[in-house]
Design an enzyme around this catalytic site. Structure first.
Site, PDB file in Angstrom:
ATOM      1  N   GLU A  72       2.937  25.687 -15.232  1.00 15.29           N
ATOM      2  CA  GLU A  72       2.365  24.335 -15.214  1.00 15.29           C
ATOM      3  C   GLU A  72       1.355  24.146 -16.353  1.00 15.29           C
ATOM      4  O   GLU A  72       0.186  23.838 -16.128  1.00 15.29           O
ATOM      5  CB  GLU A  72       1.714  24.040 -13.857  1.00 15.29           C
ATOM      6  CG  GLU A  72       2.709  23.900 -12.734  1.00 15.29           C
ATOM      7  CD  GLU A  72       2.102  23.357 -11.448  1.00 15.29           C
ATOM      8  OE1 GLU A  72       2.806  22.654 -10.700  1.00 15.29           O
ATOM      9  OE2 GLU A  72       0.908  23.634 -11.171  1.00 15.29           O
ATOM     10  N   GLU A  77       9.264  23.501  -9.246  1.00 11.41           N
ATOM     11  CA  GLU A  77       8.521  23.518  -7.984  1.00 11.41           C
ATOM     12  C   GLU A  77       8.745  22.196  -7.284  1.00 11.41           C
ATOM     13  O   GLU A  77       8.577  21.129  -7.886  1.00 11.41           O
ATOM     14  CB  GLU A  77       7.015  23.700  -8.211  1.00 11.41           C
ATOM     15  CG  GLU A  77       6.598  25.027  -8.776  1.00 11.41           C
ATOM     16  CD  GLU A  77       5.076  25.149  -8.863  1.00 11.41           C
ATOM     17  OE1 GLU A  77       4.379  24.444  -8.095  1.00 11.41           O
ATOM     18  OE2 GLU A  77       4.611  25.939  -9.707  1.00 11.41           O
TER      19      GLU A  77
END
Length: 369
Positions: free
Chosen positions: A144, A247
């Site tokens: 991320e 995710e």
């Protein structure tokens, strides 16, 4: 690796098992991996932290994902015929858009030294994987990294350093095995401006080529499914990279799980899905809502132009609430500079209920495609 990924992030699985967690399908107790494979899982995603321990050797918790733990889970998956994605955090604990802390061993390094450290660490990790016959099919260079990595040197808008660090990791992967697919993973999958700005800047600064863009998408944080669809469709045509929702999760209940954690209220993190966030999403937090959401997001991924939508990884489907398995120990909270308490904030978004029973959304996953 199957062309269409039905993946599960099982990074905390060994910890949950050590803490007494058990899993059931139609009343029969089984290995969670076996159950998930029966419902279509063909890859696992496993995070890797450089040194997730205090100086006197205490684990930071949350799965304790050092190299030993991560490879143990990966080997179990391989024995069952399941592939894996290795998710480098390049940190000693959680790395995400709110924190990208330099590992303890790298703290006094400058940008050039960090670039070398990323290369060497990535290379040595994968060389060990190769020596133990457990090379991953896919590698994520950073986790991320929407706001960069290895702060402060690699924090947005310092894309010159971001490109240097990420490219170092990519070169190391390529050196080990050119067949390993390489992912660059951002959060906030509904934010098209983020993705355009980030990847345009990365390429402008000479970033190495890669194979796959990973997106995080949580409906209570990252906008509507239509926003995700717009972003995926746009960047597929703009960058011509495969896309994987790296995710994703959705809640199935707002019932408290305090009795399962056996923690005092002031020691509990509580649910990530706070009521004020849940009010904004288009799906109810019920087993049917979870199933409907999974059906709809799988259709969004499938329908990405050029056949670029390649699947998903569900985040922590087996992180059920058991005493002793939480997102951070008190030592870990001190390390990352965040207030406690600990506990599990994700249990109501698993694909097993609080007692470890399979939830209906798994049937949706199994029967899709």
């Amino acid at each position: 690796m199957s062309d269409w990924i039905k993946g599960m992030d099982l990074s905390t699985l060994m910890e949950v098992e050590r803490c007494g967690g058990k899993f059931y399908d139609r009343g029969v107790c089984s290995d969670a991996m076996d159950i998930l494979k029966e419902y279509g899982m063909n890859m696992v995603r496993l995070r890797l932290w450089n040194d997730p321990f205090t100086e006197d050797g205490k684990s930071y918790g949350a799965g304790g994902n050092d190299i030993e733990t991560t490879l143990s889970i990966a080997k179990r998956a391989k024995e069952k015929g399941v592939g894996w994605l290795l998710d480098f955090h390049y940190s000693d604990f959680w790395a995400d858009p709110g924190k990208q802390r330099v590992p303890k061993a790298w703290r006094k390094m400058d940008a050039a030294q960090l670039e070398s450290a990323v290369y060497d660490y990535t290379f040595e990790t994968l060389r060990r994987c190769r020596s133990e016959d457990i090379l991953p099919q896919m590698v994520a260079v950073g986790n991320e990294i929407s706001k960069g990595l290895l702060w402060p040197y690699g924090k947005v808008p310092q894309f010159d350093n971001i490109a240097r660090f990420v490219s170092a990791g990519i070169r190391a992967v390529r050196k080990i095995d050119k067949n390993i697919k390489i992912m660059i993973h951002l959060d906030n999958g509904g934010n098209n401006e983020l993705y355009r700005t980030w990847f345009d800047s990365y390429f402008t600064n000479g970033g190495e080529d890669f194979d796959c863009i990973g997106l995080s998408y949580y409906p209570f944080w990252h906008g509507t499914l239509n926003m995700l669809k717009h972003n995926m469709n746009d960047i597929a045509l703009r960058y011509h990279k495969d896309l994987v929702v790296a995710e994703v999760s959705m809640g199935y209940t707002m019932e408290d799980y305090r009795e399962y954690e056996q923690l005092e209220q002031n020691d509990r993190k509580g649910m990530a899905t706070r009521p004020e966030l849940v009010e904004k999403i288009d799906y109810p937090m019920t087993t049917q809502g979870q199933s409907d959401f999974m059906r709809d997001i799988l259709e969004v991924i499938r329908d990405v132009p050029e056949g670029r939508g390649k699947g998903f990884f569900y985040w922590e489907p087996a992180w059920i609430p058991v005493p002793g398995s939480g997102w951070a120990t008190s030592d870990a909270c001190e390390y990352i500079g965040e207030a406690g308490p600990g506990g599990n904030e994700w249990a109501n978004q698993a694909l097993f209920d609080y007692r470890g029973n399979v939830l209906p959304a798994l049937k949706v996953i199994r029967d899709f495609l």
